[in-house]
Structures are given as C-alpha cells and as structure tokens.
Design a protein around this motif. Structure first.
Motif, PDB file in Angstrom:
ATOM      1  N   PRO B 471      -2.731   7.904  -5.201  1.00  0.00           N
ATOM      2  CA  PRO B 471      -4.049   7.396  -4.802  1.00  0.00           C
ATOM      3  C   PRO B 471      -4.569   6.328  -5.746  1.00  0.00           C
ATOM      4  O   PRO B 471      -5.407   5.533  -5.359  1.00  0.00           O
ATOM      5  N   ALA B 474      -4.875   3.090  -4.451  1.00  0.00           N
ATOM      6  CA  ALA B 474      -5.877   2.947  -3.397  1.00  0.00           C
ATOM      7  C   ALA B 474      -5.237   2.576  -2.058  1.00  0.00           C
ATOM      8  O   ALA B 474      -4.271   3.197  -1.648  1.00  0.00           O
ATOM      9  N   THR B 475      -5.753   1.580  -1.371  1.00  0.00           N
ATOM     10  CA  THR B 475      -5.319   1.363   0.015  1.00  0.00           C
ATOM     11  C   THR B 475      -3.876   0.891   0.127  1.00  0.00           C
ATOM     12  O   THR B 475      -3.349   0.810   1.220  1.00  0.00           O
ATOM     13  N   ALA B 476      -3.209   0.568  -0.980  1.00  0.00           N
ATOM     14  CA  ALA B 476      -1.804   0.179  -0.898  1.00  0.00           C
ATOM     15  C   ALA B 476      -0.890   1.344  -1.258  1.00  0.00           C
ATOM     16  O   ALA B 476       0.299   1.174  -1.477  1.00  0.00           O
ATOM     17  N   GLU B 499       4.458   3.222   3.142  1.00  0.00           N
ATOM     18  CA  GLU B 499       3.270   2.554   2.617  1.00  0.00           C
ATOM     19  C   GLU B 499       2.279   2.319   3.747  1.00  0.00           C
ATOM     20  O   GLU B 499       1.086   2.182   3.521  1.00  0.00           O
ATOM     21  N   ASN B 500       2.800   2.253   4.969  1.00  0.00           N
ATOM     22  CA  ASN B 500       1.969   1.987   6.126  1.00  0.00           C
ATOM     23  C   ASN B 500       1.683   3.292   6.859  1.00  0.00           C
ATOM     24  O   ASN B 500       2.591   3.964   7.351  1.00  0.00           O
TER      25      ASN B 500
END
Lengths: 526, 526
Positions: B471, B474-476, B499-500
């Motif tokens: 985490p 973050a968003t990546a 990752e997606n």
C-alpha cells in the motif's frame, strides 16, 4: 524511582534484520543523526565483520561529529582455539574505531555444544580473551550475554560463569539478552533479582518480542535494577521484532519517573517514529502505542462525551507529551459533541449554531448509511464540514473523465485516463497512462492542475485500501476506497464510496488533493 | 501450575471498535462459529442497546447452535435514578436472550463524578440493581469493573466498594479492566495480589495495549490467580488494541501448563488468526508473535545453520504447535507432501513423479513471490496443478477485452465492457454494461459463452475481496483479488494478482468460471 537509565538503540544492526528492510549507508547515517539529536545514549551502528556495507558506514562515521550518542560497533567473541589478536572479526571491530564496542558471547551450554561445537571451558576463554583484547585497545566494552534467560533456566551455574569471565576481563556493562524472545515477564524479573548481586557491573536488558512481551520485559528489568535498555525504533527486528524503544521511553519518563530523555525530546517521539518508518519504507502502524495515528482516537459516543469533560477519563497520558494528538472519530455512534469539537478545530464555535450541527449530523448519518465511514477519513470529514459551514474552497472543477483499459491479444494490458477540468479560467484536457485505472486518473489529474498548483508535488498518496461492502453481491457490490495521503508533515485520510470502484477511487483522490492544497494554503481557484 | 482458565473473546464487541473495521452480521456469525469450533469458552457478541446491527445478530443467534462457546450480550449498568426494570439498555440486554450477560459499571470516582455526573452512592445502587435484575432473569452475570486499576490507584476503598456491590447482588464473575491501557505490569500484579482475597468470586482480566503491555499484563494476572482472560483475535480493538488472545493462548498452554484449549485447537491457531483477519479485511501482521508469517523466519547464515542443527537454538517454541512453520530463506523443502496429497485428489499418484512435484513447487513459489496466495484460492490452485499435469480443459479462449468508463459532466457514471472470445469454433464479440468495470466484464463474458455453456447460470460469484499488497505505493500498488464462487453445492476460491485491479479481477473471474464448468462436467471446447 529517580535514577539513571541509559538507552541503547540497535535499529541499525538488529533492527535491520527485519525481513524486507534494507537500509543504505545514507539511510543509516540519517537515522543515526536523528537518534543523536533525540538523545539516545548509545547507538549500535552495525556488525563490520559480517556486513561490508557496515564497514563503509564506520568509515563515514569517522568524519562526522555526534552531540550525544556514542556509536558502538558490534561483533562476536573470537573463534575457538586461536588468539584474540589472530581473529578476523575482532580485527574488523577495532578497525571501526568506535569509542565503544559490543561483544556477544555464548551463555547457553546448548549453544556452546550445538552451535559452536566447542568445549564449555574454551567458550569462557573466548569471552575473557576477547573482552580483554578490546579493553587493551581502550574500548568501552558492552558484553551481550546471548540467550541469557534460556541459559540461566537450563544451567544457571554455567550462565553466570560466562558473565564472570566477561566481568573479570574488564567488561564495563553486561547486557542480558532474551535472544529467542520466549521468556515471560515474571521469569525476567525473577532471574534478574537472583543474579543482580552476583554481577559487579551495571546490567542491561535486550528483549525480543516473540511472546509479545518485549516492552513489558524491558520495563520490568528496569524496575528490578537494570540501567541500560536495548531496543529499536518501532520495534523493528527479525521474526517478531525487538523491544520497541518508542513504547519504552515514555513509560520510563512519564510513568516511572526516570528522565531517560528530556521532556522536549519526548515531545518529538511521534516524529522520530514516523521519520524512521519513512526511511525504512515501512508503513507506520496506526495502532502503535503512544505514537500511532489511533493511539488517542475515540469513537463511541459515551467515550467522547467523557473525554471532552476530562481527557484522563479515557487517555492514559496526555498525547502532546509524546507529540501525538487526540482524534475524535466520527461514526454512526457519535453525536453532537463530536461535531462541536471538530468545529472548534476549524475555528468555529458551533455550540451556538445547533442547526448547522444538526445538518452535519444528518449528512453524516445519510452518508454512513450509504457506506461511508469517516473514522479513517478525517480529511473527507473536514471537507464535508467546510461545505456545510460555507468554508469550502474550490481549486478546480471536473467536467468529465474517461478511462479506457484494454487487454490485447498478446496479453499486454494498457490503461489510459483522460480528464477534462476547469482551473484558473481555462478548460484543460489531459491524458495519462498508468499501471491501473486509478493510477492513470491520478496522473492525468496531476498533469492537468499541476501547473496551477506546484504544491501538489509535495502531496503524496501513501496508502490505498479497498473494501467491498456487501460482498455477497460479488462484483456488483458497493466499494469503499480509503486513501491516506501525506506531505511529509501531516497525514490525512479520504474516502469514496460507489458501486463503481473507479468512481469511488476518484472521490477519495479528489478529496485527498483538495485537503492537501487547502492545508498547504494554495490559492483557491475562485 | 495446572488449573482452569477460561477464555473470553470480545473480538465482535470491543474488537469491532478498531478504526476502519466494519463487520456485517454475516461476518460476525462466521467468526462466532470459528471461535466456537476453536474452543473459546465465552464469546461476547455485541452491545444490543447501542448498536441496531448487534440486535439483529442476537436475533440470528437464537436460531443457531454452538458446541462450546457461551454467547454473551454486553451492556452497561442502569441509568441513574431509575428502576432497573425501567432501563431501556437492560431491556435490550434481556431481549438478546443469551445465557450470559456482561455488565460494565463505573469503578473510578473520577468517572462517576465527571462522566456519569452522579453521586458515588447512586453508582453503587446502579451496579447492584442491575446485577440483581439480570440474576432475577436467570442470567450468568459477568461484572466488568471499568478502569479498575486506575480507580484502585486513585481511591482503593471506593473501587472495592463497587465490586462488592456487584458481588453481593450475585455477580458470578468480576472482571478487572485496564480500560485506558496505561497500567504497567507490576502494578497489575501488585493490585491483584492486594485485592484477590477481598473478592469472593472468580476474577477476570481485561487489558488494553496503550502501553504495549496488554499480553504481559494478562499473563501476569493469570500468574497471580485470575481465571478468566478477555481478549480479541489479533488484538483488534480501539486505540492501540485489546490484549491479543493469539499471543496469550499459546503462552498459557505451552509455557504456563494451563490447558485453556486442546493441543489440537492450538495447532489451528495460525489458521484462526488468518481467518479472522481475512473476514475483517485487515492485512495480517507478518511479525505477529506465534502466528506471523515471519515469526519463525531465519535470515542470518549463522542462525540458519544453528537452527538446522537444533531448532531450540533460535526458536522459543516449535512452530507446528501453533500451526505455523519455520521459514528458511534458502530452499523450500516443505510443501511436497501437500502437492502429493492434492495430486491424489485429482486421481494422480505424484509420489512417483518427483519432477512434476518440483515443477509445481517452483511455480507456486514464484507466484507467491509475486503476491499470489493459494490458501484461500483452492480453485486457482487446482487449475494450476491441472495445467502442469496436462489435465487442463479449455472452455473458451480470450482474444482481448476492453473496458470504457466515463464520468459525464452531469455526474452520471457509465461503464461498458467488450470481450472478444473464441468458443466452439466461433469468434464472439459481446458488449455489456455494468455497475463497475468488473461487473461489466462478468456480464459480457457470460453473454459471450452462455449459449455454449448453459451450466453457467448455476455458477454464482458470492464474494469479492480486494487487498492492496504494497500500500505504500498507493494507487500504483499490486492488487490481489479473491473471488468466492458457488453452484449451490460447493464453493471455490480463485485469485488474481496484478498492478491493474481490473486485470487481477479478470484472472480471478476466468479461473472461477473455468473451475465451475470443469466441476459441472461441461463439455470442453477442444
């Protein structure tokens, strides 16, 4: 119980054994300086004989000056059946040129026989030779009695003999180690009571957390007369970690009356803990005693109304003493008093404005019913209050966004996001690729408004959490996204809820950026 | 020290106070059943008066049967200056119809004056009235003395009076609570020694972790004669958490000789801990004592060679006793027998085919390194084995998919997915809308292959979980998606990692459908 207790940090040596933790020489120097400023007395910097990076660190150390901390180099007693002056490890230890060294030696007969595979007597010679050799070279010598408690339980006579060998050879301190971390609190206390009069030098404690008792064991040891406490920042260490100095220090100072650090240093404890976790790239534990984000968070309505009347009702210490702060969490169960307190943080006295309080409460209830959860989303909650109180600031306006994700025939996955926003009187369209839809959106938005708000560069998304709220609906369930952001000084949480995971992420993302810009005092758009 | 100690779990009540933790009624029932199987003696299920979801839980409880655990409903003593039979909270407590109730009452004069704002005498009446009322209705009564240790330090006479009021009114147990979690180990032990002879009913301990001493305090309390231990699984709880039963139980059984659970149950402790963390959607702590992934991990070369000679050299207990295992970061020798066993389930004897076993182990290791985790994904694991063993069946082949998500200017969000698949010799292109990207993909895929496989109608996605693995990126970050599916007869878990998040979901979705079709004996495509 006012007396002197010294702090001995081993974050850089034993702490670095934590799985996945890897500190560069630069990282170690940064941490060392911070520990020095904070007032740690001894800092164990590494094991030069076993780790070439540590040897480099000790070379760098010769060029710097420390204000408080004495750097310590760590090593083991000499190998069996050779002279101390022939031992490669001891040679490296001397080459570190630190004023103090720590020598670890075998205490447990099991280990001498199984691990070292040598004679019990030879182990005694290894200890005394090695200590003597270091003393001859003018070092302050800490002797670490590895596995002391297990050793003492199994063969108390031999365990004490090993320590006597170190003391008679001139060791300045003897540190009793619970290397496997399995010793229970009364065993630690009882054994120290039994042995302390037998050992004519000051004693230390080195505890591991395999039984979940490392902090308690360290404090009990001090209670029974030990005057040196080993530990690591945030309890980093192999297996279940070492004793956490971050929990030990405030207990010594605030609860036991032992001024191990100044009150001023103590007030920077939370910062120290977060600084080290940032360098180590380990997410801070929100529930960590004293310094965790939630260590002084209150939730239940009853708790909150009591805590407002008198913090001592539900707080064991005043959070400011360790540089932390009280958090009032907003949830279904809390009420008016929470909102009034939050208003006070924004500089508004809502006790005279009951309609606004009602409106906020109604809104919170409605949103929580739809799956929002403001406990971990203080940022989104503040934005909500600002909107109701007419204190909202607009930094940009979204017209629309679009995300396209394709998995191609060759298996490659491509994601791009396009945002259309209005900012500073302009309509801006930006497209970015990303690892996933949310990452692509984040990048596109930053591209679009980054020129207007250079402050954005300091705002970082640190954590991203996804919770499916009614999982029995499987892929059509409602999704709650929590984002934690920071700017190096403070952190804030934001939230988004939607049936669509990307829309939920977008909400949390926009709140995160708005809150960040607001608190960086960026100039609003309109 | 063989004697009886009872375990009292409050994960569902006090544990649920943890920030960000939100358990549905279904979740709570699942945890309750698991605690019951494990052998916890008392399970505090909730606070019916303060939480409508808990009231629903107690209604559901009336329909189920437990094997070992006694369910407990939690409530407070009556309000000031009314009869117990007029108190709404006590009414709700009775309505829960549990054999046992827990009543919490004020012990600390500070609280009576500041929080309750009533007279010290009235508080005594509140306690005795409430306990008496519950006894009159045939309940087993646990009395929780809130803030007992702080109270006793401030006004020992009054603290004891409150407990006497409960005991004289018929309370079966008195539990001493360190509500603020600030009490140090020797204070807990010392106070218990002082009061235990004054209280003629068995005592319990309820510790919080604000000083990092909750486990030690609980164990010390038992050492001094307490026979009931409150705690939560994984130490979940508000602020810094409650005492962690997962650390307390093995210490009782293995180190103190108190058979609080059977050895068989103890061997499922790691599983229990992970099960609860999965339901709570909290990432397990890899460094958690006894059950953490790294609790018995060895890294340093010296440690490893010693541990291979004799595990006791660096392990405080044998990891199998708590269902954990030693991890040596060199070779993975364990696991073979599991693979052979799984092969047998598929009708293959792999003991004669060590290369295949090696290949599967290598694949599993590689995938786990990338974030896969097959414990909860039996479906995906079986498919993996089938692929290696040449037993894979193909039902369709994906050419590509595309997801488009748009948030329009009017705020409306639209999502559509297009899949291109090959099935039964045809190339099929289908587009569907959905609540979110994964839902749209699920629908499009079912549209595309539903004609060829009418069995699909019986296959349902029942649960969908998302965990962010690193985490701090973050968003990546890397995303792990777990899907649980069922066909009315059996359920199976499948997994995807990427990752997606959408690609990860797609992997888990495809595995779910393939596994389902396979076991419904659908005719494969080729």
């Amino acid at each position: 119980m006012e007396r002197e207790v010294k702090l001995y940090d081993t974050t850089l040596r034993d702490g670095a054994q934590r799985e996945g933790l890897s500190l560069s020489v630069e990282d170690k120097l940064k941490i060392l300086h911070r520990l020095d400023e904070f007032g740690i007395h001894y800092v164990e910097c590494g094991y030069p004989a076993s780790n070439p990076k540590d040897a480099e660190l000790f070379r760098r150390l010769m060029e710097i000056e420390l204000r408080n901390a004495v750097p310590v180099a760590f090593g083991a007693t000499r190998k069996a059946l050779i002279g101390a002056d022939k031992d490669k490890g001891l040679e490296e230890l001397l080459r570190a040129e630190t004023p103090a060294v720590c020598l670890v030696g075998k205490t447990w007969d099991l280990h001498v026989k199984r691990a070292l595979q040598t004679q019990l007597d030879e182990n005694l010679f290894m200890i005394s030779d090695s200590v003597e050799y270091m003393k001859k070279h003018g070092r302050l010598v800490f002797y670490d009695a590895e596995h002391f408690f297990d050793a003492y339980k199994s063969n108390p006579r031999y365990a004490l003999e090993t320590i006597r060998a170190a003391v008679e050879a001139g060791a300045d301190w003897v540190c009793l180690c619970d290397t496997n971390g399995g010793t229970l609190p009364w065993e630690v206390a009882g054994i120290i009571v039994e042995v302390k009069d037998e050992i004519p030098v000051p004693l230390g404690i080195h505890a591991h957390n395999d039984s979940g008792c490392a902090v308690a064991n360290s404090l009990l040891a001090v209670k029974e007369g030990v005057t040196l406490v080993h530990g690591t920042i945030n309890g980093y260490g192999e297996r279940c970690g070492n004793a956490d100095l971050v929990a030990i220090i405030p207990a010594l100072v605030l609860k036991m009356g032992i001024p191990a650090v100044t009150m001023e240093s103590l007030a920077s404890l939370t910062e120290l803990s977060h600084y080290v976790s940032e360098i180590a790239n380990v997410k801070p534990d929100n529930h960590q005693p004293y310094v965790g984000r939630n260590a002084f968070a209150h939730k239940g309505g009853l708790h909150i109304s009591a805590v407002l009347k008198d913090p001592a009702t539900y707080e064991h210490i005043r959070p400011e003493l360790v540089g932390n702060r009280q958090r009032i969490e907003v949830s279904e169960l809390s009420g008016k008093s929470t909102i009034i307190l939050k208003g006070r943080e924004l500089g508004r006295d809502l006790s005279k404005n009951p309609e606004k309080v009602q409106e906020i409460l109604r809104l919170v209830k409605e949103l929580e019913h739809r799956g929002y959860h403001f406990e971990a989303a203080d940022g989104s909650f503040e934005l909500l209050m600002r909107r109701v109180l007419g204190m909202h600031q607009v930094f940009f306006r979204l017209e629309s966004f679009r995300v396209i994700m394709e998995k191609r025939e060759d298996g490659k996955v491509e994601t791009e996001a396009t945002v259309k926003v209005h900012c500073r009187g302009k309509r801006i369209i930006e497209t970015a690729e990303g690892n996933g839809p949310v990452n692509a959106l984040d990048r596109a938005l930053r591209q679009a408004i980054g020129r207007a708000y250079p402050e954005l560069e300091e705002i970082e998304l640190q954590d991203y959490k996804v919770l499916i709220l009614n999982p029995e609906k499987a892929t059509a369930a409602v999704t709650r996204v929590l984002i934690e952001s920071g700017d190096g000084e403070k952190t804030w949480g934001t939230i988004g809820v939607s049936e669509n995971i990307i829309e939920a992420s977008w909400q949390a993302l926009v709140d995160s950026i708005e809150y960040g810009l607001l608190h960086k005092k960026a100039k609003p758009d309109a």
